[in-house]
Design a protein around this motif. Structure first.
Motif, PDB file in Angstrom:
ATOM      1  N   UNK A 487       0.980  -1.099   0.083  1.00 57.90           N
ATOM      2  CA  UNK A 487       0.111   0.006  -0.015  1.00 57.90           C
ATOM      3  C   UNK A 487       1.003   1.087  -0.077  1.00 57.90           C
ATOM      4  N   UNK A 488       2.142   1.246   0.799  1.00 57.71           N
ATOM      5  CA  UNK A 488       2.867   2.387   0.753  1.00 57.71           C
ATOM      6  C   UNK A 488       3.551   2.603  -0.465  1.00 57.71           C
ATOM      7  N   UNK A 493       4.339   5.401  -5.670  1.00 58.12           N
ATOM      8  CA  UNK A 493       4.436   5.043  -7.062  1.00 58.12           C
ATOM      9  C   UNK A 493       3.472   5.073  -8.016  1.00 58.12           C
ATOM     10  N   UNK A 494       2.248   4.878  -7.535  1.00 61.79           N
ATOM     11  CA  UNK A 494       1.143   4.831  -8.318  1.00 61.79           C
ATOM     12  C   UNK A 494       0.015   6.123  -7.802  1.00 61.79           C
ATOM     13  N   UNK A 495       0.600   7.126  -7.188  1.00 65.86           N
ATOM     14  CA  UNK A 495      -0.263   8.337  -7.220  1.00 65.86           C
ATOM     15  C   UNK A 495      -1.457   7.864  -6.230  1.00 65.86           C
ATOM     16  N   UNK A 496      -1.112   7.093  -5.272  1.00 71.55           N
ATOM     17  CA  UNK A 496      -2.153   6.575  -4.044  1.00 71.55           C
ATOM     18  C   UNK A 496      -3.448   5.917  -4.656  1.00 71.55           C
ATOM     19  N   UNK A 556       8.248   6.188   7.327  1.00 72.12           N
ATOM     20  CA  UNK A 556       8.993   4.820   7.208  1.00 72.12           C
ATOM     21  C   UNK A 556      10.707   5.220   6.911  1.00 72.12           C
ATOM     22  N   UNK A 557      11.563   4.604   7.565  1.00 73.11           N
ATOM     23  CA  UNK A 557      12.892   4.663   6.851  1.00 73.11           C
ATOM     24  C   UNK A 557      13.293   3.783   5.812  1.00 73.11           C
ATOM     25  N   UNK A 558      12.566   4.156   4.651  1.00 70.23           N
ATOM     26  CA  UNK A 558      12.586   3.584   3.336  1.00 70.23           C
ATOM     27  C   UNK A 558      13.166   4.573   2.253  1.00 70.23           C
ATOM     28  N   UNK A 559      14.172   4.071   1.802  1.00 65.18           N
ATOM     29  CA  UNK A 559      14.682   4.978   0.633  1.00 65.18           C
ATOM     30  C   UNK A 559      13.846   4.698  -0.664  1.00 65.18           C
ATOM     31  N   UNK A 560      13.672   3.449  -0.825  1.00 62.69           N
ATOM     32  CA  UNK A 560      12.977   2.803  -2.003  1.00 62.69           C
ATOM     33  C   UNK A 560      12.213   1.873  -1.648  1.00 62.69           C
ATOM     34  N   UNK A 561      10.786   1.636  -1.911  1.00 62.45           N
ATOM     35  CA  UNK A 561      10.221   0.746  -1.722  1.00 62.45           C
ATOM     36  C   UNK A 561       9.890  -0.609  -2.602  1.00 62.45           C
ATOM     37  N   UNK A 562      10.677  -0.214  -3.730  1.00 59.58           N
ATOM     38  CA  UNK A 562      10.742  -1.440  -4.622  1.00 59.58           C
ATOM     39  C   UNK A 562      12.239  -2.008  -4.169  1.00 59.58           C
TER      40      UNK A 562
END
Length: 563
Positions: A487-488, A493-496, A556-562
């Protein structure tokens, strides 16, 4: 004394000869002779009945991670063999020694369309370091030895042995049942680096102005933490890690930068990755997560690479010096080489740089901890955990919501394997089962397992297993009624545009209580500390269901979700 055993008995004795103390598995009709042998023979192996073959492999995986011994799991033919696959590939790609034994239909019925027929050898081949279906009973001891040899030497990994039903009744000579004691633990038969390679690597580092060490899981697997500490301390050299490399230094060590990359790396820690003029990858593959999909190191940053697997050297970056060998032996040689240069060593100022970065990173973290949001935020859960964890605790995390937060903000005080997460393939449902294996491996340590509510539903049947074992594990569920990572990702990446990521809220505390755990449902920040203290003090299994902020709304400490 009997001169022969049947094949099932020979398998038990062969495992015993390799020091096996625990087997995690699930019964099936093709397993009847093996279970009968386990029942009838006098041995020191504890069999743990699981409720799913995937869980058995995850338990064996975590057991191997915390003990350095081979983790063993077993399951029946057909569906059992297919269910056991996820844990085998995770262990193999994470470099942990896990043996899977799947019993099979009779050799005599191959090709006759019997129930549960599947080509186990073809099924397991791409997932394991060694794999065979044993077709003669007198081959059992030799194949067990070969599996242990493969799992524990070089880059450790998983093995699979298929054990057909009929050969479990056939005779095996007793005098062929033995095992090499060196193969009971891993890494076995450590290999030293090529002469001259360590000196070349050290000289390269000494010519740098701002070097950075990035450790992967290889440092902890090889037990090289003290050697790393000596190297980093004498050069005042900062040490970062991949997710799997956590524990190479204690989180609280003044030279421990923390996790870098896309999962648990922060903008602050990434500064050192980008600023380094030379990066030393140490037992690290330099894969997509650690490098934030190869965003750094950039072209022009020099690379020195230490690893036990020559295939990783130069796989992603032009490498100035590659050192192939066991990390403990290699780092001991590094320090011996530096001893010859002891009066002529630079100081790279790593501790001061790390202190500045940590101060800024944790100031931002504490600001989020102190907020008065309506919902509990993940930072508050991690902060409470840091304040209450015993120093020798083992923390297990599923790859979802809890993972990046603990990667970024944990404060474990000792090096070594005190943190486990399945970073190779990231299957949900791992931590609930893996925590049981970790507890069997280190029953004197407090084990805490974290997961999202999506992950909880994958594996909650194993709550019966933890109650049956009366293992004092504490489970913490981050409940946000969604597959939060995806979901994040759709948010970013998908404009919500959210599609098929939300599900109905479940009362995880009530589910766990029905299995027999002591449980709490927490919706207010003020209750977190009290509840966690009560859960940790309880002498049986516990679960805390925390209603928390959705991941797509979190910092969230996430630089890239993918990844």
């Amino acid at each position: 004394m009997r001169n022969t055993l049947n094949g099932a008995e020979a398998m038990v004795r062969s495992l015993e000869a390799h020091g096996v103390r625990h087997i995690f598995g699930l019964c099936g009709d093709t397993t009847l002779p093996f279970y009968d042998a386990m029942h009838n023979l006098d041995h020191n192996i504890t069999h743990v009945l699981t409720r799913d073959e995937r869980s058995a492999t995850y338990m064996a995986d975590a057991y191997a991670r915390v003990t350095g011994r081979v983790g063993v799991c077993e399951g029946p033919s057909g569906g059992g063999a297919t269910y056991i696959l996820p844990g085998l590939i995770e262990a193999n790609e994470s470099s942990y020694a896990v043996l899977s034994i799947t019993t099979d239909i009779s050799v005599a019925s191959y090709g006759k369309y019997p129930l549960t027929e599947v080509d186990q050898e073809a099924l397991m081949r791409p997932l394991t370091k060694f794999n065979t279906v044993i077709r003669r009973a007198d081959h059992i001891p030799r194949m067990v030895r070969q599996a242990f040899r493969a799992m524990t030497t070089g880059r450790s990994g998983s093995s699979h042995l298929g054990l057909p039903y009929d050969i479990q009744y056939d005779p095996v000579p007793v005098d062929d049942i033995w095992g090499d004691p060196k193969h009971q633990t891993f890494p076995a038969y450590r290999v030293a680096p090529e002469p001259g390679s360590v000196g070349a690597a050290v000289e390269a580092v000494l010519t740098a102005k701002s070097p950075l060490i990035v450790c992967g899981g290889g440092v902890v697997i090889s037990g090289a933490m003290e050697d790393l500490n000596r190297l980093a301390s004498r050069l005042d050299l900062a040490v970062a890690s991949s997710v799997s490399g956590k524990g190479s230094l204690a989180d609280t060590h003044p030279l421990s930068l923390g996790v870098v990359g896309s999962n648990g790396g922060t903008d602050e820690t990434w500064e050192m990755m980008e600023a380094a003029d030379l990066v030393v990858f140490m037992g690290c593959r330099a894969g997509s997560t650690t490098t934030s999909r190869w965003e750094a190191p950039k072209p022009g940053q020099r690379i020195v690479h230490f690893d036990s697997d020559p295939m990783t050297i130069g796989a992603n970056y032009p490498t100035e010096v590659g050192v192939v060998g066991d990390l403990k032996l290699a780092l001991a040689e590094v320090n011996a080489y530096l001893d010859t240069r002891d009066g002529d060593l630079p100081s790279f100022g790593g501790a001061a740089k790390v202190a500045d970065i940590k101060e800024r990173k944790f100031a931002r973290f504490q600001a989020l901890v102190q907020n008065d949001a309506e919902l509990i935020v993940p930072e508050q859960i991690i902060d409470t955990l840091n304040k209450n964890l015993p120093d020798d605790a083992i923390v297990v995390s599923d790859p979802g919501t809890s993972c990046p937060y603990y990667n970024a903000y944990s404060q474990q005080k000792h090096p070594g394997r005190q943190y486990i997460t399945n970073r190779a393939h990231g299957a949900l449902g791992y931590s609930l089962s893996a925590a049981i294996g970790a507890w069997y491996g280190r029953p004197g340590s407090k084990v805490v397992a974290m997961m999202g509510d999506g992950s909880f539903a994958f594996a909650c049947g194993e709550l019966e297993t933890v109650v049956r074992a009366n293992a004092p594990i504490t489970y913490i569920v981050f409940s946000n009624s969604a597959f939060g990572w995806i979901k994040a990702s759709q948010y970013a990446d998908c404009e919500k545009r959210y599609y098929n990521v939300d599900f109905n809220r479940t009362n995880q505390a009530a589910v766990a209580a029905a299995f027999g755990l002591k449980t709490w449902k927490v919706e207010k920040t003020d209750d977190l500390d009290r509840v966690m203290k009560e859960a940790f003090a309880h002498d049986g299994p516990t679960l805390i269901d925390v209603i928390c902020q959705p991941l797509e709304e979190a910092a969230a400490p996430v630089r890239r979700w993918m990844g």
